[in-house]
Structure formats: structure tokens, C-alpha cells
Design a protein around this motif. Structure first.
Motif, PDB file in Angstrom:
ATOM      1  N   ALA A   1       0.833  -1.204   0.000  1.00 31.58           N
ATOM      2  CA  ALA A   1       0.000   0.000   0.000  1.00 31.58           C
ATOM      3  C   ALA A   1       0.866   1.252   0.000  1.00 31.58           C
ATOM      4  O   ALA A   1       0.571   2.232  -0.707  1.00 31.58           O
ATOM      5  CB  ALA A   1      -0.931  -0.006   1.203  1.00 31.58           C
ATOM      6  N   ASP A   2       1.954   1.235   0.786  1.00 30.72           N
ATOM      7  CA  ASP A   2       2.843   2.395   0.856  1.00 30.72           C
ATOM      8  C   ASP A   2       3.528   2.659  -0.478  1.00 30.72           C
ATOM      9  O   ASP A   2       3.640   3.811  -0.918  1.00 30.72           O
ATOM     10  CB  ASP A   2       3.904   2.187   1.951  1.00 30.72           C
ATOM     11  N   VAL A   3       3.995   1.592  -1.144  1.00 29.43           N
ATOM     12  CA  VAL A   3       4.656   1.752  -2.441  1.00 29.43           C
ATOM     13  C   VAL A   3       3.698   2.356  -3.453  1.00 29.43           C
ATOM     14  O   VAL A   3       4.051   3.288  -4.201  1.00 29.43           O
ATOM     15  CB  VAL A   3       5.203   0.397  -2.946  1.00 29.43           C
ATOM     16  N   LEU A   4       2.476   1.830  -3.502  1.00 28.08           N
ATOM     17  CA  LEU A   4       1.481   2.350  -4.434  1.00 28.08           C
ATOM     18  C   LEU A   4       1.148   3.809  -4.136  1.00 28.08           C
ATOM     19  O   LEU A   4       1.083   4.642  -5.042  1.00 28.08           O
ATOM     20  CB  LEU A   4       0.217   1.503  -4.374  1.00 28.08           C
ATOM     21  N   ALA A   5       0.954   4.122  -2.860  1.00 30.81           N
ATOM     22  CA  ALA A   5       0.585   5.485  -2.482  1.00 30.81           C
ATOM     23  C   ALA A   5       1.696   6.475  -2.814  1.00 30.81           C
ATOM     24  O   ALA A   5       1.436   7.558  -3.349  1.00 30.81           O
ATOM     25  CB  ALA A   5       0.254   5.536  -0.992  1.00 30.81           C
ATOM     26  N   ILE A   6       2.946   6.109  -2.507  1.00 33.49           N
ATOM     27  CA  ILE A   6       4.074   7.009  -2.768  1.00 33.49           C
ATOM     28  C   ILE A   6       4.206   7.284  -4.269  1.00 33.49           C
ATOM     29  O   ILE A   6       4.376   8.427  -4.703  1.00 33.49           O
ATOM     30  CB  ILE A   6       5.377   6.408  -2.209  1.00 33.49           C
ATOM     31  N   ALA A   7       4.121   6.217  -5.075  1.00 34.99           N
ATOM     32  CA  ALA A   7       4.271   6.373  -6.525  1.00 34.99           C
ATOM     33  C   ALA A   7       3.144   7.214  -7.106  1.00 34.99           C
ATOM     34  O   ALA A   7       3.370   8.103  -7.939  1.00 34.99           O
ATOM     35  CB  ALA A   7       4.318   5.005  -7.187  1.00 34.99           C
ATOM     36  N   LEU A   8       1.918   6.954  -6.694  1.00 33.13           N
ATOM     37  CA  LEU A   8       0.774   7.698  -7.236  1.00 33.13           C
ATOM     38  C   LEU A   8       0.816   9.167  -6.808  1.00 33.13           C
ATOM     39  O   LEU A   8       0.516  10.061  -7.608  1.00 33.13           O
ATOM     40  CB  LEU A   8      -0.528   7.040  -6.790  1.00 33.13           C
ATOM     41  N   ARG A   9       1.225   9.426  -5.569  1.00 29.97           N
ATOM     42  CA  ARG A   9       1.333  10.821  -5.120  1.00 29.97           C
ATOM     43  C   ARG A   9       2.444  11.545  -5.867  1.00 29.97           C
ATOM     44  O   ARG A   9       2.313  12.736  -6.180  1.00 29.97           O
ATOM     45  CB  ARG A   9       1.574  10.863  -3.612  1.00 29.97           C
ATOM     46  N   TYR A  10       3.516  10.843  -6.155  1.00 30.17           N
ATOM     47  CA  TYR A  10       4.598  11.440  -6.925  1.00 30.17           C
ATOM     48  C   TYR A  10       4.097  11.899  -8.284  1.00 30.17           C
ATOM     49  O   TYR A  10       4.541  12.927  -8.812  1.00 30.17           O
ATOM     50  CB  TYR A  10       5.736  10.428  -7.099  1.00 30.17           C
ATOM     51  N   HIS A  11       3.150  11.140  -8.848  1.00 26.78           N
ATOM     52  CA  HIS A  11       2.582  11.494 -10.147  1.00 26.78           C
ATOM     53  C   HIS A  11       1.340  12.373 -10.003  1.00 26.78           C
ATOM     54  O   HIS A  11       0.502  12.423 -10.900  1.00 26.78           O
ATOM     55  CB  HIS A  11       2.265  10.223 -10.937  1.00 26.78           C
ATOM     56  N   ARG A  12       1.206  13.017  -8.863  1.00 29.36           N
ATOM     57  CA  ARG A  12       0.209  14.071  -8.615  1.00 29.36           C
ATOM     58  C   ARG A  12      -1.219  13.565  -8.484  1.00 29.36           C
ATOM     59  O   ARG A  12      -2.178  14.314  -8.726  1.00 29.36           O
ATOM     60  CB  ARG A  12       0.289  15.155  -9.695  1.00 29.36           C
ATOM     61  N   PHE A  13      -1.400  12.308  -8.110  1.00 32.42           N
ATOM     62  CA  PHE A  13      -2.732  11.818  -7.775  1.00 32.42           C
ATOM     63  C   PHE A  13      -2.992  12.082  -6.297  1.00 32.42           C
ATOM     64  O   PHE A  13      -2.068  12.093  -5.470  1.00 32.42           O
ATOM     65  CB  PHE A  13      -2.843  10.310  -8.031  1.00 32.42           C
TER      66      PHE A  13
END
Length: 234
Positions: free
Chosen positions: A23-35
Motif C-alpha cells: 500500500a505504501d509503495v502504491l501510495a508514494i508512486a501515485l502521489r509522486y505522479h500528482r494523484f
């Protein structure tokens, strides 16, 4: 940032995954891409978050501590009809994939490449949320079929046809091509945004069968098959 990426900047993604590291990996990556990202580890948490925030996309694990991801997907779609569903799971049996795609919009197997997950989320958004504000546009018509390009609804012979976002996108592409036979590879590229055709993908055939099941109860068979070539409208 491309035009498509900018259009979906700020879209909200609900990540439902009970393994915190994933969950943390997905959240970090998606937030990095401005989601905008919300995370939940259980069915109960996911339902509460979805009701409160109305996400644009849900990334759902299939196996959760208090329930099944597919059942959760149906519940979330009932509450939020415009919500796009992407299943992320270790289950890769064909029956599991076909079952999930019956009402979901994409299916990603673990272990996954995080860049692929981000790309799949964007592809789903291109199909389900082309723009935050849509201008009033005339409907698309083919015979007794009518697609409303503003509300993304469908009618045949004056009767409503309940379609998932992916089913609508596929039918719209066929309508826009009129009576022309569209190759399977072209459907995968334009509807599912696949750059390279998966060699054994049956997703097109699966969704064509779903459309036929819904449309053919309201009139003569509408979708035609040219074996070895693709699909079109009668």
C-alpha cells in the motif's frame, strides 16, 4: 507532463490493500505522479472512505481480511456508479481474470511494475474521465443505438443499457467507426491503451460478449465478428 497526464492531475485513487508495504509503495508512486491517494486495509475502511470522498479510481486487492475484493468492487460501484475499478492481485487464473473483468476496468497481477500500475491508472482515467468538465455534445447514433457523449449513457430502441465505463468506451469506438471492421489490435490500443498487444489477451473477446449479452436482448444482433480480423457493427 503530457496533456493527458495534466488532465488527470489531482484525480483521487483509493488503494485497498492489507499489506502495508505494498500500500505504501502504491501510495508514494501515485502521489509522486500528482494523484490524490487514500489507503484502506479492509472492506469496511474502503466503504467509509469511498462514501466520504467519492474517488475516481479504486485499486483493489482481491483477498482482504474481512471480505473479497470482487464483492467490495460491486459494492463500491453500486455506491459510486462512475468509479473505475482496477484489481491488483496475486491471482492469475484465467477464470479469476474473466470474472473480475466482468464488471471491473482492468486487472494487474502481483508482483507488478509500479510504472505499469501508474500507466494503467492513467489509461483507465482516459476511458472513464476524459475531462473534468465536459461540453454539451450531440449524441452518437447507429441505427437504433444512441450514446450520450455528455452523460456517458447508452440507449437502444429507446431503452437504457447499463454499461460499465470500459464497455461504453468499447461500444463508442465501434460506433465511431460505423460499419467498418476494427482489428482487435486497434481496439486494444485505443480502448485499453495497450502499446503492445499481449499475445494471449482475451480481454476484447470478453468485453464483446458482455456487450452482446446486453444489447441483443433489445433488438437484432448488432456486433459482427470477422474471424481473424476484428469486430464491427451490423
Amino acid at each position: 507532463m503530457t496533456v493527458n497526464e495534466a488532465a488527470h492531475e489531482g484525480a483521487t485513487v483509493l488503494v485497498v490493500e492489507d499489506e502495508e508495504s505494498i500500500a505504501d509503495v502504491l501510495a508514494i508512486a501515485l502521489r509522486y505522479h500528482r494523484f490524490q491517494v487514500m489507503t484502506a486495509g479492509t472492506v469496511r475502511e474502503a466503504c467509509v472512505l469511498a462514501e466520504r470522498t467519492r474517488p475516481d479510481v479504486a485499486l483493489l486487492d482481491m483477498m482482504l481480511p474481512d471480505g473479497d475484493g470482487r464483492a467490495l468492487g460491486r459494492e463500491l460501484r453500486a455506491r459510486c456508479p462512475d468509479l473505475a475499478l482496477v484489481f491488483v492481485t496475486a491471482r492469475d487464473a484465467p477464470a479469476e481474470i474473466v470474472g473480475a473483468l466482468g464488471f471491473g476496468d482492468d486487472y494487474i497481477t502481483k508482483p507488478f511494475n509500479i510504472d505499469e500500475v501508474v500507466a494503467r491508472v492513467r489509461a483507465v482515467l482516459r476511458r472513464t474521465r476524459p475531462a473534468d468538465v465536459l461540453p454539451q455534445r450531440p449524441p452518437l447514433r447507429y441505427g437504433d443505438l444512441e450514446l450520450d457523449e455528455t452523460t456517458y449513457s447508452a440507449h437502444r430502441a429507446g431503452r437504457a443499457v447499463e454499461l460499465t465505463p470500459t464497455e461504453y468506451a468499447l461500444l463508442r469506438f465501434l460506433v465511431r467507426n460505423g460499419g467498418r471492421v476494427v482489428p482487435k489490435e486497434q481496439l486494444l490500443r485505443h480502448v485499453w491503451q495497450y502499446e503492445h498487444t499481449p499475445p494471449e489477451s482475451t480481454v476484447v473477446e470478453t468485453y464483446i460478449s458482455y456487450l452482446r449479452r446486453k444489447l441483443d436482448t433489445l433488438g437484432p444482433p448488432l456486433i459482427t465478428t470477422r474471424r481473424g480480423v476484428g469486430y464491427g457493427l451490423a
